[in-house]
Design a protein around this motif. Structure first.
Motif: not given
Length: 363
Positions: A203-206, A209-211, A213-217
């Protein structure tokens, strides 16, 4: 009679003692089946890779933190904690990722140690139905014992293949992957703390990971910060590797979630369409029934033989609405009874002739 009962008890005791004597004079062999060994090997390979990946991620995050505090310590951007994807949260994210990698590494190492334990491995194989068990008499010679062991192992391996409905005993990565997943489920089922550890890491990794991905874009639209602060480029390289390996690691889960996101609205729309279709068809049918049936008030003064509704089996009462079907003047029913009947069956309850409620004459 009492003597017969006593004799039976003595015979049972003798038989039980003989069986115990046989077991004492035999060696029990327990060995996981070949299918389990192959699934276990794949399980170990997968989790060794994940353990190494987690360790490398932890080391990389630690190096980045050290470099940030030494080589790039003079770069101090203005931190805006009110914006979720600001540089301030990027630095917090690297600490969280480092901490997660450490606990994930411990989780994979614990799983590998559990399956490496012979007793635990045999226990898992037994729960999954992949354990070979048989006894060898002590009276056998070494050669007889080895022949007997080889024969039993071959025979029971074949029985397991038949039980699992496997015809081809060759290499099948999908089958071994399935057994590997079953091994993991069984291990976690028997170890609650490790199960909670693994789920917490997942759960922590999801969220991590989501944060990222959004930060990268988001950072792609803000090139000024990247030009001003060199450490952000270093962070983004780490983010890219985490996302890439993370997608590879949980690809099956992400595909499943994506399919649910795509097809769930379609299924909901289709279900709603079916419900509306049935609802309006039922309403339409009710309207056609209302239009096609001719009601009349019953009078007890009528000289007729049929004064009873054959659907509810009760007598017609004065001033009750009744309906006469076109198939016969004697086929009369309560209005409410025949309407309910025609909702589910368009045939006359008495003669079974079809009642055409959709004929154009009745429109």
């Amino acid at each position: 009679m009492a003597n017969q009962v006593n004799n039976n008890l003595i015979d049972n005791d003798i038989q039980q003692s003989f069986q115990n004597f046989q077991i004492l004079n035999q060696n029990k062999i327990e060995q996981p089946a070949s299918l389990f060994d192959q699934g276990k090997e794949q399980f170990q390979q997968q989790h060794k890779f994940l353990a190494v990946f987690s360790l490398l991620k932890f080391v990389a995050a630690t190096i980045i933190i050290i470099l940030r505090q030494t080589l790039f310590s003079n770069e101090q951007p203005i931190k805006q904690y009110n914006h979720l994807f600001d540089v301030a949260y990027l630095e917090i994210w690297i600490y969280l990722s480092c901490l997660h990698s450490f606990f994930a590494f411990i989780y994979y190492i614990k799983l590998l140690r559990l399956i490496d334990d012979i007793m635990q491995s045999q226990k898992v194989a037994k729960e999954m139905g992949y354990l070979i068990e048989f006894y060898i008499p002590n009276s056998f010679s070494d050669q007889q014992m080895q022949n007997y062991i080889d024969e039993q192992i071959k025979m029971q391996n074949q029985e397991i293949f038949i039980r699992q409905r496997i015809n081809d005993q060759g290499n099948d990565s999908r089958r071994f992957n399935q057994i590997s997943n079953e091994i993991k489920k069984t291990l976690l089922k028997n170890n609650l703390s490790l199960n909670l550890h693994g789920k917490s890491c997942f759960i922590a990794f999801q969220f991590i990971q989501l944060w990222c991905i959004i930060f990268y874009f988001y950072s792609q639209t803000n090139k000024n910060q990247e030009e001003m602060y060199k450490f952000i480029t270093m962070y983004k390289g780490y983010i890219f590797s985490v996302v890439f390996i993370g997608v590879y690691q949980y690809l099956q889960i992400y595909i499943m979630v994506l399919l649910v996101i795509i097809f769930l609205p379609i299924l909901l729309i289709y279900s709603l369409y079916n419900w509306l279709n049935k609802h309006f068809n039922k309403k339409y049918k009710q309207i056609k029934i209302d239009d096609s049936l001719q009601e009349a008030l019953f009078s007890s003064l009528e000289i007729v033989d049929d004064k009873e509704c054959s659907i509810c089996m009760t007598q017609f009462l004065d001033q009750e609405y009744i309906v006469t079907l076109p198939c016969s003047s004697t086929h009369r029913f309560h209005s409410s009874c025949i309407r309910s009947w025609l909702q589910v069956n368009n045939k006359c309850p008495l003669c079974r002739s079809e009642v055409n409620i959709y004929s154009e004459d009745n429109l």
